[in-house]
Design an enzyme around this catalytic site. Structure first.
Site, PDB file in Angstrom:
ATOM      1  N   HIS A   1       0.819  -1.215   0.000  1.00 11.34           N
ATOM      2  CA  HIS A   1       0.000   0.000   0.000  1.00 11.34           C
ATOM      3  C   HIS A   1       0.857   1.271   0.000  1.00 11.34           C
ATOM      4  O   HIS A   1       0.466   2.281  -0.566  1.00 11.34           O
ATOM      5  CB  HIS A   1      -0.937   0.005   1.207  1.00 11.34           C
ATOM      6  CG  HIS A   1      -1.967  -1.082   1.150  1.00 11.34           C
ATOM      7  ND1 HIS A   1      -2.998  -1.087   0.260  1.00 11.34           N
ATOM      8  CD2 HIS A   1      -2.096  -2.231   1.867  1.00 11.34           C
ATOM      9  CE1 HIS A   1      -3.746  -2.175   0.423  1.00 11.34           C
ATOM     10  NE2 HIS A   1      -3.207  -2.896   1.393  1.00 11.34           N
TER      11      HIS A   1
ATOM     12  N   GLU B   1      -6.377 -13.254   3.893  1.00 12.15           N
ATOM     13  CA  GLU B   1      -7.167 -12.051   4.164  1.00 12.15           C
ATOM     14  C   GLU B   1      -8.387 -11.962   3.247  1.00 12.15           C
ATOM     15  O   GLU B   1      -8.781 -10.872   2.829  1.00 12.15           O
ATOM     16  CB  GLU B   1      -6.300 -10.787   4.064  1.00 12.15           C
ATOM     17  CG  GLU B   1      -5.353 -10.742   2.886  1.00 12.15           C
ATOM     18  CD  GLU B   1      -4.423  -9.540   2.925  1.00 12.15           C
ATOM     19  OE1 GLU B   1      -4.580  -8.648   3.760  1.00 12.15           O
ATOM     20  OE2 GLU B   1      -3.516  -9.492   2.072  1.00 12.15           O
TER      21      GLU B   1
ATOM     22  N   ASP C   1      -8.456  -6.394   5.177  1.00 14.71           N
ATOM     23  CA  ASP C   1      -8.965  -7.029   3.959  1.00 14.71           C
ATOM     24  C   ASP C   1      -9.910  -8.180   4.293  1.00 14.71           C
ATOM     25  O   ASP C   1     -10.899  -8.393   3.579  1.00 14.71           O
ATOM     26  CB  ASP C   1      -7.801  -7.522   3.090  1.00 14.71           C
ATOM     27  CG  ASP C   1      -7.194  -6.380   2.285  1.00 14.71           C
ATOM     28  OD1 ASP C   1      -7.937  -5.699   1.563  1.00 14.71           O
ATOM     29  OD2 ASP C   1      -5.978  -6.159   2.402  1.00 14.71           O
TER      30      ASP C   1
HETATM   31  C1  3PY Z   1      -4.857  -6.122   6.409  1.00 12.31           C
HETATM   32  O1  3PY Z   1      -5.288  -5.884   7.555  1.00 12.31           O
HETATM   33  O2  3PY Z   1      -5.575  -6.318   5.434  1.00 12.31           O
HETATM   34  C2  3PY Z   1      -3.419  -6.181   6.186  1.00 12.31           C
HETATM   35  O3  3PY Z   1      -2.993  -6.530   5.125  1.00 12.31           O
HETATM   36  C3  3PY Z   1      -2.452  -5.797   7.251  1.00 12.31           C
HETATM   37  O4  3PY Z   1      -2.834  -5.918   8.433  1.00 12.31           O
HETATM   38 MG    MG Z   2      -4.360  -6.549   3.622  1.00 10.30          MG
END
Ligand code: 3PY
Ligand code: MG
Length: 264
Positions: free
Chosen positions: A48, A152, A178
């Site tokens: 990011h 995620e 995510d």
């Molecule tokens: C998320 O929370 O999506 C991350 O990639 C990092 O914590």
């Molecule tokens: Mg993430």
């Protein structure tokens, strides 16, 4: 010179529970400040934050003087990009959005030299081998790399058992932001249902012999996830630390102006 050892991987082997922060300020000076703070590791975010191998290299160099292990999070799974991050000396990679065992297996291939993988050979040009100054580099290179994959998404959760069977994945890190979005709770990483999923997944990762990790910027939640078995917890980001401290400092002066009652 001797092989550069991966201090983070050593901490996993020793079963130590560790904490670190994400680094997104894209600044070697900020990296140095973070490196003096006492965290067990730091993670340069190139998913990011606007980083690439050219900006990550001086941050690795800055941190090296302090001995704190540094991970890198690449923006995608591209083996060519992974080769570059390994080449500039990153030894631990945290790879985002891994959803299938096939993706995890491809990442294992990307971080290993033949015959066990597909990592390209170019040590004369690479800091990882200190441009061929490291003796016996190829003997130890693969074993000093630590591959962490991020789960995620709902698909990643559905395929977790298969991903956990992939030999060569050292740890599995849950990204609550995510994951929350994928489960229908965009912007609510602390939603009780998201937390419940994380609480149930962390021990499953540990039971499979992989190191469980998670992000939790709230200290109470970070401690809670540690009690659920998290071996490594990201407890914040340099960007948030700077912003929160700046906001608090500015606010403290606004309050003192209001409260002082002084009229100038
Ligand atoms: C998320 O929370 O999506 C991350 O990639 C990092 O914590
Ligand atoms: Mg993430």
């Amino acid at each position: 010179m001797e092989m550069i050892r991966n201090g983070f991987k050593a901490s996993l082997r020793e079963g130590r529970s560790t904490t670190g922060i994400f680094i997104g300020l894209v600044s070697p000076a900020a990296m140095e400040i973070a490196a003096t703070a006492g965290f067990d590791w730091l993670l340069i975010d190139a998913e990011h934050a606007p980083n690439n191998p050219v900006t990550v290299l001086p941050q690795l160099q800055a941190a090296a003087a302090y001995g704190v292990p540094v991970m890198v999070r690449p923006v995608n799974h591209d083996p060519a990009l992974i080769k570059q991050y390994l080449g500039i000396g990153a030894q631990t990679l945290l790879v985002p959005m891994v959803e299938t065992a096939a993706e995890a297996a491809a990442l294992v291939q990307a971080v290993r030299y033949p015959p066990h993988g597909i990592r390209g050979v170019g040590t004369a040009l690479e800091r990882s081998a200190r441009w061929n100054a490291v003796e016996g580099y190829f003997k130890h290179a693969d074993e000093e790399v630590c591959l962490l994959v991020q789960i995620e998404s709902r698909t990643g959760l559905d395929n977790l058992d298969a991903i956990l069977k992939v030999h060569g994945v050292d740890g599995v890190f849950i990204g609550p932001a995510d994951l929350a979005a994928s489960l229908g709770y965009l912007g609510q990483p602390m939603h009780p249902e998201v937390k419940a999923v994380i609480e149930s997944v962390l021990p499953r990762i540990a039971a499979a012999g992989k190191a469980p990790g998670v992000f939790a910027s709230d200290p109470a939640t970070a401690k809670h996830y540690r009690s659920c078995g998290a071996a490594f917890v990201a407890v914040g980001a340099d960007t948030s630390i700077l912003r929160n401290a700046a906001v608090a400092l500015a606010a403290s002066f606004k309050e003192s102006t209001v409260n002082s009652g002084a009229a100038y």
